[in-house]
Design a protein around this motif. Sequence first.
Motif, PDB file in Angstrom:
ATOM      1  N   VAL A 117       0.863  -1.184   0.000  1.00 37.66           N
ATOM      2  CA  VAL A 117       0.000   0.000   0.000  1.00 37.66           C
ATOM      3  C   VAL A 117       0.901   1.236   0.000  1.00 37.66           C
ATOM      4  O   VAL A 117       1.809   1.344   0.829  1.00 37.66           O
ATOM      5  CB  VAL A 117      -0.910   0.007   1.250  1.00 37.66           C
ATOM      6  N   GLN A 118       0.673   2.124  -0.935  1.00 39.55           N
ATOM      7  CA  GLN A 118       1.562   3.286  -1.084  1.00 39.55           C
ATOM      8  C   GLN A 118       0.958   4.542  -0.467  1.00 39.55           C
ATOM      9  O   GLN A 118      -0.256   4.650  -0.304  1.00 39.55           O
ATOM     10  CB  GLN A 118       1.847   3.546  -2.572  1.00 39.55           C
ATOM     11  N   GLY A 119       1.834   5.503  -0.151  1.00 44.35           N
ATOM     12  CA  GLY A 119       1.398   6.859   0.172  1.00 44.35           C
ATOM     13  C   GLY A 119       0.826   7.067   1.563  1.00 44.35           C
ATOM     14  O   GLY A 119       0.203   8.090   1.830  1.00 44.35           O
ATOM     15  N   LEU A 120       1.050   6.122   2.487  1.00 43.83           N
ATOM     16  CA  LEU A 120       0.535   6.318   3.848  1.00 43.83           C
ATOM     17  C   LEU A 120       1.425   7.308   4.596  1.00 43.83           C
ATOM     18  O   LEU A 120       2.649   7.274   4.470  1.00 43.83           O
ATOM     19  CB  LEU A 120       0.530   4.984   4.615  1.00 43.83           C
ATOM     20  N   GLU A 121       0.776   8.153   5.383  1.00 41.10           N
ATOM     21  CA  GLU A 121       1.543   9.032   6.248  1.00 41.10           C
ATOM     22  C   GLU A 121       1.987   8.211   7.457  1.00 41.10           C
ATOM     23  O   GLU A 121       1.201   7.447   8.010  1.00 41.10           O
ATOM     24  CB  GLU A 121       0.630  10.158   6.696  1.00 41.10           C
ATOM     25  N   ILE A 122       3.230   8.355   7.852  1.00 42.70           N
ATOM     26  CA  ILE A 122       3.752   7.571   8.981  1.00 42.70           C
ATOM     27  C   ILE A 122       4.075   8.534  10.118  1.00 42.70           C
ATOM     28  O   ILE A 122       4.932   9.406   9.964  1.00 42.70           O
ATOM     29  CB  ILE A 122       5.024   6.793   8.558  1.00 42.70           C
ATOM     30  N   ASP A 123       3.406   8.382  11.265  1.00 43.50           N
ATOM     31  CA  ASP A 123       3.677   9.316  12.370  1.00 43.50           C
ATOM     32  C   ASP A 123       4.994   8.951  13.067  1.00 43.50           C
ATOM     33  O   ASP A 123       5.594   7.909  12.775  1.00 43.50           O
ATOM     34  CB  ASP A 123       2.489   9.385  13.347  1.00 43.50           C
ATOM     35  N   ASP A 124       5.451   9.804  13.978  1.00 40.09           N
ATOM     36  CA  ASP A 124       6.779   9.625  14.563  1.00 40.09           C
ATOM     37  C   ASP A 124       6.903   8.329  15.345  1.00 40.09           C
ATOM     38  O   ASP A 124       7.924   7.642  15.286  1.00 40.09           O
ATOM     39  CB  ASP A 124       7.123  10.797  15.493  1.00 40.09           C
ATOM     40  N   PHE A 125       5.842   8.003  16.092  1.00 42.11           N
ATOM     41  CA  PHE A 125       5.863   6.766  16.872  1.00 42.11           C
ATOM     42  C   PHE A 125       6.026   5.563  15.940  1.00 42.11           C
ATOM     43  O   PHE A 125       6.874   4.697  16.152  1.00 42.11           O
ATOM     44  CB  PHE A 125       4.579   6.648  17.705  1.00 42.11           C
ATOM     45  N   SER A 126       5.215   5.543  14.894  1.00 35.90           N
ATOM     46  CA  SER A 126       5.295   4.432  13.933  1.00 35.90           C
ATOM     47  C   SER A 126       6.663   4.387  13.275  1.00 35.90           C
ATOM     48  O   SER A 126       7.253   3.302  13.109  1.00 35.90           O
ATOM     49  CB  SER A 126       4.223   4.573  12.846  1.00 35.90           C
ATOM     50  N   ARG A 127       7.173   5.563  12.916  1.00 34.59           N
ATOM     51  CA  ARG A 127       8.470   5.630  12.238  1.00 34.59           C
ATOM     52  C   ARG A 127       9.558   4.929  13.053  1.00 34.59           C
ATOM     53  O   ARG A 127      10.325   4.115  12.554  1.00 34.59           O
ATOM     54  CB  ARG A 127       8.840   7.114  12.024  1.00 34.59           C
ATOM     55  N   ALA A 128       9.602   5.243  14.348  1.00 34.18           N
ATOM     56  CA  ALA A 128      10.644   4.681  15.207  1.00 34.18           C
ATOM     57  C   ALA A 128      10.490   3.160  15.321  1.00 34.18           C
ATOM     58  O   ALA A 128      11.476   2.415  15.294  1.00 34.18           O
ATOM     59  CB  ALA A 128      10.587   5.330  16.586  1.00 34.18           C
ATOM     60  N   ARG A 129       9.240   2.704  15.443  1.00 33.65           N
ATOM     61  CA  ARG A 129       9.003   1.260  15.579  1.00 33.65           C
ATOM     62  C   ARG A 129       9.351   0.510  14.294  1.00 33.65           C
ATOM     63  O   ARG A 129       9.915  -0.581  14.334  1.00 33.65           O
ATOM     64  CB  ARG A 129       7.526   1.007  15.931  1.00 33.65           C
ATOM     65  N   ILE A 130       8.961   1.083  13.166  1.00 30.56           N
ATOM     66  CA  ILE A 130       9.266   0.435  11.875  1.00 30.56           C
ATOM     67  C   ILE A 130      10.782   0.366  11.697  1.00 30.56           C
ATOM     68  O   ILE A 130      11.338  -0.692  11.367  1.00 30.56           O
ATOM     69  CB  ILE A 130       8.605   1.191  10.701  1.00 30.56           C
TER      70      ILE A 130
END
Length: 325
Positions: free
Chosen positions: A292-305
């Motif tokens: 799935v393309q183009g999802l906004e990733i918040d800071d919390f998610s960014r760090a976990r990913i």
Amino acid sequence: TQAPVNVTVTGAAGQIGYALLFRIASGQLLGQDVPVKLRLLEIPQAVKAAEGTAMELDDGAFPLLAGIDIFDDPKQAFEGTNIALLVGARPRSKGMERGDLLEANGGIFKPQGEAINAGAADDIKVLVVGNPANTNALIARSHAPDVPADRFTAMTRLDHNRALAQLSKKLGVPVTEIKKLAIWGNHSATQYPSVQHAEVAGKGVEVDQAWLENDFIPTVAKRGAAIIEARGLSSAASAASAAIDHVYTWVNGTAEGDWTSAGVVSDGSYGVAEGLISSFPVTAKNGKYEIVQGLEIDDFSRARIDASVAELVEERDTVQKLGLI
Ligand code: NAI
């Protein structure tokens, strides 16, 4: 009527195999109008046990089961196969380092990748269940250069289903009402089950951050260990069920307005290094999984990913050093 689809299952005499084979034979992998021929692969010591399971499959008198063959040679087991479920793997024994585990699994997934490359059908689809699933899939894929990269996938559908079940309980809504959950990264304790884009009845899901961090995420990520603790054996029927779901969705597609999760080859999306086999939110259409393309990733998610992907990079670097990819 349709010609039977060849389905190879490795580790056929194991726990997951025992649950999985009956679900396949009953038509749940591909649909109620598709006959299947099973090709079971085991190590020589377990062929007899696989024969026992095959006797029970016969005794099920399944209308869609067109035949069962048992092999201890990957070359033969993958000959002409359309769907390969790579379940058999080397488990971690006490005191085993991660490098040793990856090396032992390289000895399994390299020859299986080569056999798939040499003999599988043109439309081959591969699901790796055996752990460490993402990196085992990477190893197999790297020895099958003639097979398109998107045919190799790793299973995170069990994690996805576990996340659905937990959120369903928390919100008091049926699992069918929850859309757009996602598992990111590695099928391991570092995985990130994300509710950032989750929806119920078209609306975002409101849950508090403390519940997410202290309850939801660890419960999903450590569910495998909790099952072992309770059952004295690792998840088997639920893993088989997720494998059925993974392939069924791959072949038959995701619903409009929803997605699922699967370990697929990264195209570099969301900063996940190209070529890694990482879990993403994916849709399926016309027999293809797509990120799935183009999802906004918040800071919390960014760090976990990033944390989970860092582990995948480490595993890749280790198998590279060992000459396994
Ligand atoms: P099990 O130990 O009961 O069965 C594994 C079977 O694989 C054994 O019968 C063994 O003889 C066979 N095997 C070993 N090497 C093989 C080879 N080279 N070729 C063919 N067969 C081979 O294990 P179980 O419970 O069925 O689990 C299988 C794998 O699935 C494990 O690696 C487990 O960690 C993994 N798993 C993955 C999950 C996921 O979500 N991705 C969930 C649950 C389990």
